[in-house]
Design a protein around this motif. Structure first.
Motif, PDB file in Angstrom:
ATOM      1  N   TYR A 304       0.841  -1.209   0.000  1.00  0.00           N
ATOM      2  CA  TYR A 304       0.000   0.000   0.000  1.00  0.00           C
ATOM      3  C   TYR A 304       0.874   1.257   0.000  1.00  0.00           C
ATOM      4  O   TYR A 304       0.631   2.209  -0.757  1.00  0.00           O
ATOM      5  N   ASP A 308       1.294   3.955  -3.128  1.00  0.00           N
ATOM      6  CA  ASP A 308       0.878   5.339  -2.881  1.00  0.00           C
ATOM      7  C   ASP A 308       1.908   6.345  -3.410  1.00  0.00           C
ATOM      8  O   ASP A 308       1.567   7.494  -3.704  1.00  0.00           O
ATOM      9  N   LYS A 311       2.666   7.552  -9.469  1.00  0.00           N
ATOM     10  CA  LYS A 311       1.820   8.601 -10.036  1.00  0.00           C
ATOM     11  C   LYS A 311       0.607   8.058 -10.778  1.00  0.00           C
ATOM     12  O   LYS A 311      -0.473   8.648 -10.737  1.00  0.00           O
ATOM     13  N   GLU A 312       0.775   6.932 -11.483  1.00  0.00           N
ATOM     14  CA  GLU A 312      -0.287   6.446 -12.363  1.00  0.00           C
ATOM     15  C   GLU A 312      -0.861   5.099 -11.941  1.00  0.00           C
ATOM     16  O   GLU A 312      -1.637   4.493 -12.678  1.00  0.00           O
ATOM     17  N   LYS A 314      -2.728   2.911  -8.676  1.00  0.00           N
ATOM     18  CA  LYS A 314      -3.396   3.046  -7.383  1.00  0.00           C
ATOM     19  C   LYS A 314      -3.904   1.692  -6.901  1.00  0.00           C
ATOM     20  O   LYS A 314      -4.148   0.773  -7.687  1.00  0.00           O
ATOM     21  N   ILE A 330      -4.278  -3.768  -7.901  1.00  0.00           N
ATOM     22  CA  ILE A 330      -3.864  -2.424  -8.282  1.00  0.00           C
ATOM     23  C   ILE A 330      -4.399  -2.102  -9.675  1.00  0.00           C
ATOM     24  O   ILE A 330      -4.669  -3.008 -10.473  1.00  0.00           O
TER      25      ILE A 330
END
Length: 383
Positions: A304, A308, A311-312, A314, A330
């Protein structure tokens, strides 16, 4: 936490982890050296010597003794454990064996592996299966409870959902089921061997688990649990010679089913799988159930944190800590066109669930460097 024992077991038992970052236990777990050797030894003995009735009966003695070890996984009693080929077969034992009253309904999760809904749809019809729909990969327990009424027979769930990695609040759900007289049915395939479950502390009525994921077993071997509280409420739909109290007495035809869960076994078992899983469980229990869960969740938390920082990319969710598990998903840009083969060629084993999501599954043979390798791979697409 002292992670040395996990480093040691990785090095001693799982040489594949030195060749790649194996993050795909949710598809299949890695077979340990001990398990491999036990299964090969069994096959070679049959090849060299064959199997006589004495050997055959010894295999059954081994299976009966193994029930104690399997029971220890979930803090059950040995006579509450039974074996079969697949988790789907076992789910059908409950859904087809329990009495269904008119207007009965079943509540389940919209994240479930298909075996769970299909089992019930086949028995009571699609219209009587109530599905709680997820939001952002999550289904709070309250969403399940909202679908319950006086005709609800059971809540049936995958404890850890393979589709998102969401870990249900099982203590809350168990308490609710007890208070409302509802059966609790679980598929723990994606959690057993990773996430601790105590069926005495957190009552469950019926559960099933295949063994080829976090237990590092082979395909075609699964175990089930049925609580003594309800065993007489589930009528065996199929019976065979091995479900009798005395499975070796063929002198007369007398159907006298065992008092324990092995009444649901209909024939000979996967002896090879039994040999392998015994070694896997011994490794897991030696590491410690609580320690394994805490270590895996520390890896999940680290994942996690590292995601975090991208940038691209999540984390799907993200989930509260109480709902995190050994599986995470993800999301990445579809234009990257990553697939399982590209991952494998980069010495990363994981699963691309669709064009822009990846499933990452962590076990005690993983380490923080495995996650770093994945993060480095993802960063190369961002640059």
């Amino acid at each position: 936490m002292d992670t040395k024992k996990f480093d040691d077991i990785r090095r001693e038992q799982f040489p594949l982890t030195e060749k790649c970052a194996y993050l795909d236990t949710a598809t299949t777990g890695v077979v340990s050296i001990n398990s491999r050797n036990a299964m090969i030894e069994f096959i070679e003995k049959i090849h060299d010597e064959g199997m006589d009735m004495n050997d055959f009966n010894e295999n059954w003695n081994h299976a009966d003794n193994l029930r104690n070890l399997v029971a220890e996984l979930i803090n059950a009693d040995a006579d509450e454990i039974f074996f079969s080929g697949s988790g789907s077969d076992m789910l059908n034992i409950f859904s087809n064996g329990i009495e269904i009253k008119e207007n009965s309904n079943i509540v389940l999760s919209g994240l479930s592996f298909p075996s769970t809904p299909y089992t019930w749809m086949n028995r009571i019809g699609v219209e009587n299966v109530r599905i709680a729909e997820p939001e952002n990969g999550q289904i709070p327990a309250e969403k399940l409870f909202e679908l319950v009424d006086e005709d609800t027979l059971a809540i049936s769930l995958c404890l850890v959902e393979n589709t998102t990695g969401f870990y249900h609040d099982i203590e809350l759900i168990s308490k609710f089921c007890q208070e409302h007289g509802i059966y609790l049915v679980l598929d723990i395939t994606q959690s057993v061997g990773a996430m601790e479950l105590d069926v005495k502390k957190t009552p469950v009525d019926f559960l099933v688990a295949t063994t080829y994921k976090w237990l590092g077993g082979v395909f075609g071997f699964s175990f089930g649990y049925i609580s003594k509280r309800i065993i007489d409420q589930v009528k065996p739909t199929y019976v065979g010679w091995t479900g009798n109290k005395n499975r070796t007495d063929h002198s007369r035809y007398k159907l006298d089913l065992s008092d324990g869960a092995n009444r649901f076994e209909t024939g000979s078992l996967n002896w090879i799988g039994l040999k392998g899983i015994e070694e896997s469980i011994n490794i897991y229990l030696k590491l410690g159930k609580r320690d394994v869960e805490e270590y895996i969740l520390s890896l999940t938390d680290y994942l996690y944190e590292q995601i975090d920082g991208l940038k691209e990319v999540k984390i799907i969710g993200p989930f509260p800590k109480k709902n995190r598990s050994c599986i995470s998903y993800i999301e990445f840009p579809e234009k990257w066109a990553i697939d399982d083969i590209i991952l494998r060629n980069n010495k990363i084993r994981s699963h691309i669930a669709n064009k822009n999501t990846m499933r990452i599954s962590l076990h005690y043979y993983n380490n923080f460097e495995d996650i770093d390798k994945l993060i480095g791979f993802l960063k190369s697409y961002e640059e």
